[in-house]
Design a protein around this motif. Structure first.
Motif, PDB file in Angstrom:
ATOM      1  N   ARG A   1      -9.723  -3.035  15.193  1.00 13.35           N
ATOM      2  CA  ARG A   1      -9.144  -2.886  16.540  1.00 13.35           C
ATOM      3  C   ARG A   1      -8.064  -1.832  16.526  1.00 13.35           C
ATOM      4  N   THR A   2      -7.652  -1.425  17.704  1.00 17.08           N
ATOM      5  CA  THR A   2      -6.574  -0.435  17.766  1.00 17.08           C
ATOM      6  C   THR A   2      -5.389  -0.955  18.575  1.00 17.08           C
ATOM      7  N   ASP A   3      -5.498  -2.223  19.038  1.00 14.36           N
ATOM      8  CA  ASP A   3      -4.400  -2.742  19.855  1.00 14.36           C
ATOM      9  C   ASP A   3      -3.289  -3.369  19.022  1.00 14.36           C
ATOM     10  N   LYS A   4      -3.469  -3.385  17.697  1.00 14.58           N
ATOM     11  CA  LYS A   4      -2.386  -3.813  16.818  1.00 14.58           C
ATOM     12  C   LYS A   4      -2.559  -3.068  15.496  1.00 14.58           C
ATOM     13  N   PRO A   5      -1.492  -2.998  14.654  1.00 15.07           N
ATOM     14  CA  PRO A   5      -1.606  -2.185  13.441  1.00 15.07           C
ATOM     15  C   PRO A   5      -2.655  -2.727  12.461  1.00 15.07           C
TER      16      PRO A   5
ATOM     17  N   GLU B   1      -2.800   3.385   6.599  1.00 15.68           N
ATOM     18  CA  GLU B   1      -2.413   2.713   7.837  1.00 15.68           C
ATOM     19  C   GLU B   1      -3.174   3.282   9.030  1.00 15.68           C
ATOM     20  N   ALA B   2      -4.399   2.862   9.173  1.00 21.72           N
ATOM     21  CA  ALA B   2      -5.186   3.217  10.368  1.00 21.72           C
ATOM     22  C   ALA B   2      -6.388   2.293  10.415  1.00 21.72           C
ATOM     23  N   SER B   3      -6.822   2.044  11.623  1.00 21.44           N
ATOM     24  CA  SER B   3      -8.004   1.196  11.818  1.00 21.44           C
ATOM     25  C   SER B   3      -9.257   2.062  11.776  1.00 21.44           C
ATOM     26  N   MET B   4     -10.357   1.482  11.337  1.00 19.64           N
ATOM     27  CA  MET B   4     -11.621   2.228  11.349  1.00 19.64           C
ATOM     28  C   MET B   4     -12.100   2.463  12.780  1.00 19.64           C
ATOM     29  N   ALA B   5     -11.449   1.823  13.742  1.00 20.89           N
ATOM     30  CA  ALA B   5     -11.786   2.106  15.138  1.00 20.89           C
ATOM     31  C   ALA B   5     -11.035   3.342  15.634  1.00 20.89           C
TER      32      ALA B   5
ATOM     33  N   PRO C   1      -5.926  -6.505   9.881  1.00 16.19           N
ATOM     34  CA  PRO C   1      -4.593  -6.418  10.488  1.00 16.19           C
ATOM     35  C   PRO C   1      -3.509  -6.375   9.409  1.00 16.19           C
ATOM     36  N   MET C   2      -2.520  -5.528   9.644  1.00 18.27           N
ATOM     37  CA  MET C   2      -1.406  -5.447   8.687  1.00 18.27           C
ATOM     38  C   MET C   2      -0.532  -6.691   8.839  1.00 18.27           C
ATOM     39  N   ASP C   3      -0.035  -7.197   7.736  1.00 16.68           N
ATOM     40  CA  ASP C   3       0.919  -8.306   7.814  1.00 16.68           C
ATOM     41  C   ASP C   3       2.300  -7.701   8.033  1.00 16.68           C
ATOM     42  N   THR C   4       2.827  -7.885   9.242  1.00 19.19           N
ATOM     43  CA  THR C   4       4.132  -7.309   9.574  1.00 19.19           C
ATOM     44  C   THR C   4       5.201  -8.412   9.642  1.00 19.19           C
ATOM     45  N   SER C   5       4.891  -9.571   9.017  1.00 17.32           N
ATOM     46  CA  SER C   5       5.759 -10.724   9.186  1.00 17.32           C
ATOM     47  C   SER C   5       7.063 -10.644   8.384  1.00 17.32           C
ATOM     48  N   LEU C   6       7.122  -9.757   7.391  1.00 14.97           N
ATOM     49  CA  LEU C   6       8.359  -9.723   6.569  1.00 14.97           C
ATOM     50  C   LEU C   6       9.296  -8.608   7.000  1.00 14.97           C
TER      51      LEU C   6
END
Ligand SMILES: O=C(O)C(=O)Cc1ccccc1
Length: 375
Positions: free
Chosen positions: A271-275, A341-345, A370-375
């Protein structure tokens, strides 16, 4: 039979897609030959799904010819909505209950069922044999670096990376109830946990023993009633195996982060709507500047790289090159693993991989997630 779907992704200038995966044409190499990239992102519609109708696939219990034909038609694209808290998801991991890898699985899927395995290889096989939907494994640690064996397994198996989990492991010093620190003669744990704490390395002044995972060390000390052995493991392991916490947060680096990968039989829809991140592995020919050229395909498109790792090609460790000027030379042959850091979409990622494929001797997309951006 589960309903399956196929997702199509192509180069921006692609002309067609075929078959049960997707082949994208339109990109040509320097000789003018078409280059293809195959990205299978979903599953193809199999035999008719009878679960919803409750009818047999022969259609004998469906009145009329038209209805019979309809039953055997492929189903329309359906996106199954399963809760993503892990309900109904079985996740295999290497280690005993209470290990940090299990913690990471529970962080990503709080309600999942975890399946402990003796080896990483078994965790992969559990997914391949449909005993688990996903596997989780540590791939790198901020202080210890890459877990090379797991890079090799990613290539040896055909699972797809569908997620990453960044996890701060909180190391505790544990012992049986009533045992004080002064009584300890040795400390057992995973080598990474033992190495991460100066208390264990020097201050305690005791022997250290490597065990495959922290929770197995806790289980061993508890079940053998060892009175002179401590363990470095999690607070959850202390609870599970009835050990006491002698010291909490004993790691030298409070931000010691381990990155885990979540693997599944099927890839997820980029997807492209999130990293999103994409992980690939490739090989290159021998020659000056080949790696620079490979990295430039990302730099040219302003795609950030988050990881690069090289591993020897075990099946072909040495490459022998005969050159009339320099004679016979032997080189190590390497596989390069890259996360970007890029989606295949994202067309930039598709173009970068199309470009890389023009000179890479082998290229595989390990996953887009999706990248884990939780930290
Ligand atoms: O031994 C464990 O508990 C593991 O899951 C492996 C590990 C060890 C240290 C930090 C993170 C993961």
């Amino acid at each position: 039979m589960a309903l399956k779907c196929v997702a199509v992704m192509g180069w921006p200038d692609s002309g067609r897609s075929i078959a049960s995966g997707v082949v994208f044409n339109g990109v040509r190499n320097s000789n003018g030959e078409p280059r293809k990239i195959f990205v299978s992102l979903g599953r193809f519609s199999g035999p008719a799904d009878n679960q919803k109708t409750g009818k047999s696939s022969t259609g004998n219990d469906v009145p009329g010819k038209l209805c019979r034909n309809l039953v055997s038609l492929p189903k329309p694209l359906t996106i199954s909505v399963t809760p993503n808290d892990g309900t109904q998801v079985r996740i295999s991991f290497k280690g005993s209950p209470g290990s940090f890898t299990e913690d990471a699985a529970l962080k990503a899927y709080p309600n999942c069922e975890t399946i402990p395995c003796d080896e990483f290889e078994e965790a992969f096989k559990a997914v391949e044999l449909w005993l688990a939907e996903k596997a989780i494994l540590p791939i790198e640690n901020s202080s210890g670096g890459s877990i090379h064996h797991n890079y090799d397994l990613l290539l040896r198996h055909r699972l797809h990376i569908v997620g990453e989990v960044q996890f701060v492991a909180n190391f505790c010093l544990l012992a049986r109830p009533g045992i004080r620190e002064e009584k300890l003669k040795c400390v057992l744990s995973h080598p990474q946990a033992l190495a991460s704490s100066d208390i264990v390395q020097t201050q305690l002044g005791v022997a250290r023993e490597n065990i495959d995972d922290t929770a197995s060390a806790a289980q061993y000390v508890a079940s053998n009633g060892l009175r002179d052995a401590g363990v470095v493991a999690s607070a959850r392991a202390a609870e599970i195996y009835g050990l006491n916490i002698l010291a909490d947060r004993i790691q030298d680096d409070p931000d010691n982060i381990t990155r885990f990968l979540v693997l599944a039989r099927d890839p997820i829809m980029p997807r492209t709507d999130k990293p999103f991140k994409t992980s690939i592995v490739f090989t290159l020919d021998e020659g000056p500047g080949v790696l620079t050229k490979a990295l430039a395909v990302f730099a040219l498109r302003e795609i950030n790289l988050t990881k690069i790792e090289s591993r020897p090609q075990k099946m072909r460790a040495l490459r022998v090159v005969d050159d009339s000027n320099t004679g016979r030379a032997k080189y190590f042959d390497y596989l390069f693993y890259i996360d970007f850091e890029a989606s295949m979409a994202d067309p930039r990622a598709q173009n970068a991989l199309g470009h890389l494929q023009e000179f890479a001797t082998f290229l595989r997309i390990l996953g887009c997630y999706p990248m884990d951006t939780s930290l």
